[in-house]
Design an enzyme around this catalytic site. Structure first.
Site, PDB file in Angstrom:
ATOM      1  N   CYS A 181      16.398   5.963  -4.714  1.00  0.00           N
ATOM      2  CA  CYS A 181      15.257   5.929  -3.802  1.00  0.00           C
ATOM      3  C   CYS A 181      14.336   7.117  -4.088  1.00  0.00           C
ATOM      4  CB  CYS A 181      15.730   5.942  -2.351  1.00  0.00           C
ATOM      5  SG  CYS A 181      14.378   5.700  -1.178  1.00  0.00           S
ATOM      6  N   THR A 439      14.690  -5.193  22.584  1.00  0.00           N
ATOM      7  CA  THR A 439      14.211  -6.574  22.619  1.00  0.00           C
ATOM      8  C   THR A 439      12.886  -6.648  23.372  1.00  0.00           C
ATOM      9  OG1 THR A 439      14.731  -8.871  23.225  1.00  0.00           O
ATOM     10  CG2 THR A 439      15.495  -7.149  24.734  1.00  0.00           C
ATOM     11  N   ASN A 441      12.094  -9.877  24.138  1.00  0.00           N
ATOM     12  CA  ASN A 441      12.313 -11.257  24.617  1.00  0.00           C
ATOM     13  C   ASN A 441      11.353 -12.248  23.974  1.00  0.00           C
ATOM     14  OD1 ASN A 441      12.982  -9.444  27.427  1.00  0.00           O
ATOM     15  ND2 ASN A 441      14.540 -10.833  26.640  1.00  0.00           N
ATOM     16  N   THR A 442      11.089 -12.035  22.684  1.00  0.00           N
ATOM     17  CA  THR A 442      10.230 -12.975  21.953  1.00  0.00           C
ATOM     18  C   THR A 442      10.919 -13.391  20.656  1.00  0.00           C
ATOM     19  OG1 THR A 442       9.110 -11.189  20.769  1.00  0.00           O
ATOM     20  CG2 THR A 442       8.080 -11.944  22.807  1.00  0.00           C
ATOM     21  N   THR A 451      17.484 -12.803  23.074  1.00  0.00           N
ATOM     22  CA  THR A 451      17.824 -12.697  21.643  1.00  0.00           C
ATOM     23  C   THR A 451      19.144 -11.955  21.406  1.00  0.00           C
ATOM     24  OG1 THR A 451      16.558 -10.634  21.433  1.00  0.00           O
ATOM     25  CG2 THR A 451      15.377 -12.695  20.977  1.00  0.00           C
ATOM     26  N   GLU A 516       8.861  -8.073  13.876  1.00  0.00           N
ATOM     27  CA  GLU A 516      10.216  -8.604  14.071  1.00  0.00           C
ATOM     28  C   GLU A 516      11.084  -8.369  12.833  1.00  0.00           C
ATOM     29  OE1 GLU A 516       9.797 -12.291  17.135  1.00  0.00           O
ATOM     30  OE2 GLU A 516       8.539 -12.464  15.350  1.00  0.00           O
TER      31      GLU A 516
END
Length: 545
Positions: A181, A439, A441-442, A451, A516
């Protein structure tokens, strides 16, 4: 113009006081323009118009003009560069587009356009690190996690602790180099020199003190096969006469190694671009070279073709197909919840499902899985470049099962770390919990979704690859929730991050937001770090008892 040359001090730019920053900028501006004038007069004589040997200061000013959270610093840095350019000196320009090669720049947070909460985080990061790095600019999709991450990293690198500052940065270099890296290696080479580290150590691990060389074996096993670590390895480090480690020093080193192994995963998993002022982040070439477009120059400059490969070679997917993918995943979650409510598998069946998933995870590999040679620039910071995760999977070697009930972070690891390196156990625990429970919640375009089942499947799949088993989890859920392209991405990012490609990133969860996918990477980072820590801490506990 470099700090260590004594001509210019850049530290004042990190001040929260605008007057202190202005004074520092005036000093920097005068020194840079003075040097530019002398170069310009020399250039007039020899016909060149480059920045001579002082390009580092110009690259740093370019970085400040684009990435400093303080508007006064951005504007003044730009003005100094303009003054240099007016003298006929070529100034650098950024390469690439934004902090990530995988995420379009317009979808990331633009410096100067952040809200008050994010500005506070940016200012905090700049004040402690002296830069607003690309990792921060991608992690800020999730401010709650970023705050915890920065607090933990600051404590590990800069606050009171068992190890001297230059050792901390050198251990960061050793850990990042295990995964080739160069992004993290470059950052910590600069930090290592800034805190007074010996430049000779950077010529290779064999030039570092024997005490650090002795850490090489643990670094290697933690990065690739942590299940092989035994109390004998710990004993060798603690009992080596004049080069021995204390328990507190070793805990500090282990936390740093695991932090940077997992941060290398995040760097590759999110396609983090080189920093503007580092190699690969800027160029002094003019914007147009023959018939190449800017993006060709950018890609060629990095020299890592696979990372820039567009998903053109993959099968195009319609938005309808992607929407169906999201709906199908949500339907599976609903069905699994109903099955959970109706019946529970026996302990024997649960154990069988775990062993099956663990065995199958060994053979999950990408079609793009090719040998990648470590560049000399990075490989000199560690030994045995051939040692990696792939060796065991190709030869069908067995990963033993580690029962979380016998040794867990909550019941064992946390207290051991806190006892030997106060407050760090608490900081890590908070960071693990935020990542695991985070989360909104989507799911893609859907709102009010629980989720937790999906997040647990991702976390437990990573631990399963490391042989860690939770008796109360049904591993049959993993195959239902994680498709092959997602498993390939997870395994690559966690086990061989240097092989991650844009195609892999694009091919999983195609209808989901970039935020996400970054969230997924936070789960990968923390689950990996905790897995490595568990094996190292268990070995230390066994040594102590």
């Amino acid at each position: 113009m470099e700090e260590r040359e004594g001509e210019v001090r850049w530290d004042g730019l990190c001040s929260r006081d605008a007057a202190a920053r202005a004074a520092t900028l005036d000093t920097i501006g005068q020194a840079v323009l003075r040097r530019a004038e002398s170069i310009a007069s020399g250039a007039a004589a020899d016909g060149t118009g480059t920045g001579g040997g002082r390009s580092g200061a110009l690259a740093r000013l370019l970085m400040l003009s684009k990435r400093c959270p303080f508007p006064d610093v951005r504007e003044k840095s730009e003005a100094i560069l303009s003054g240099v350019q007016e003298l006929g000196i070529r100034i650098p320009r950024p390469l690439g587009h934004g902090p990530s090669r995988f995420i379009p720049e317009k979808e990331t947070i633009q410096v100067g356009k952040e809200d008050a909460t994010m500005h506070t985080l940016f200012a905090e990061s700049f004040a402690t690190l002296g830069r607003l790095d690309n990792v921060t600019l991608v992690m800020v999709f999730h401010p709650q996690y970023l705050e915890s991450f920065l607090k933990t990293q600051h404590y590990l690198l800069q606050m009171d602790g068992p190890l001297p500052l230059h050792y901390r940065h050198y251990i960061g270099i050793m850990a990042a180099a295990r995964h080739q890296c160069s992004y993290l290696v470059n950052l910590h080479v600069n930090d290592f020199l800034h805190v007074g580290g010996d430049p000779k150590w950077l010529n290779g691990l064999e030039n570092a003190p024997q005490k650090l060389q002795n850490l090489g074996e643990l670094n290697k096993m933690l990065a690739h096969r942590p299940w092989l670590i035994t109390k004998e390895h710990i004993e060798q480090l603690l009992k080596t006469e004049e080069n021995s480690w204390s328990l507190a020093e070793l805990i500090h080193a282990v936390v740093l190694l695991t932090h940077y192994h997992s941060l290398a995963s995040f760097t590759f998993g999110c396609g983090i671009s080189p920093e503007i002022d580092c190699e690969g982040g800027h160029t002094f070439r003019p914007p147009s070279v023959s018939n190449y477009c800017i993006c060709d120059i950018t890609n060629g400059y990095h020299g890592v073709d696979e990372i820039h490969a567009s998903p053109a070679g993959s099968i195009p997917v319609s938005s309808t197909e992607s929407v169906c993918e999201v709906e199908a995943l949500m339907e599976k979650m609903k069905q699994l919840q109903e099955c959970r409510d109706e019946e529970e598998a026996s302990q024997e069946e649960m154990a069988t499902r775990f062993e099956r998933e663990k065995r199958e995870s060994m053979f999950v590999c990408s079609s793009e899985d090719e040998e990648s040679a470590a560049t000399r620039d990075v490989s000199r910071h560690f030994e045995d470049t051939s040692y990696g995760y792939k060796d065991f999977s190709r030869h069908g070697m067995h990963v033993p099962t580690f029962r979380a009930q016998d040794y867990s972070w909550e019941d064992h690891g946390y207290s051991l770390v806190n006892r030997l390196y106060p407050d760090v156990g608490q900081l890590l625990d908070e960071k693990f919990h935020i990542a695991y429970n985070l989360t909104y919640n989507t799911m893609a375009m859907h709102k009010d979704v629980d989720t937790s089942m999906l997040r647990r499947a991702i976390w437990n799949y990573i631990h399963c690859m490391f042989g860690i088993r939770y008796d109360d989890y049904d591993y049959g859920e993993i195959n239902q929730l994680l498709d092959r392209s997602f498993k390939v991405y997870i395994k690559t990012v966690v086990c061989t991050p240097e092989k991650t490609t844009k195609r892999m990133y694009d091919s999983f969860w195609r209808q989901f937001e970039h935020s996400e996918k970054v969230h997924v990477n936070l789960l990968l980072v923390e689950a990996r770090m905790q897995a490595e820590l568990l094996y190292a801490l268990r070995a230390i506990t066994r040594y102590m008892t």
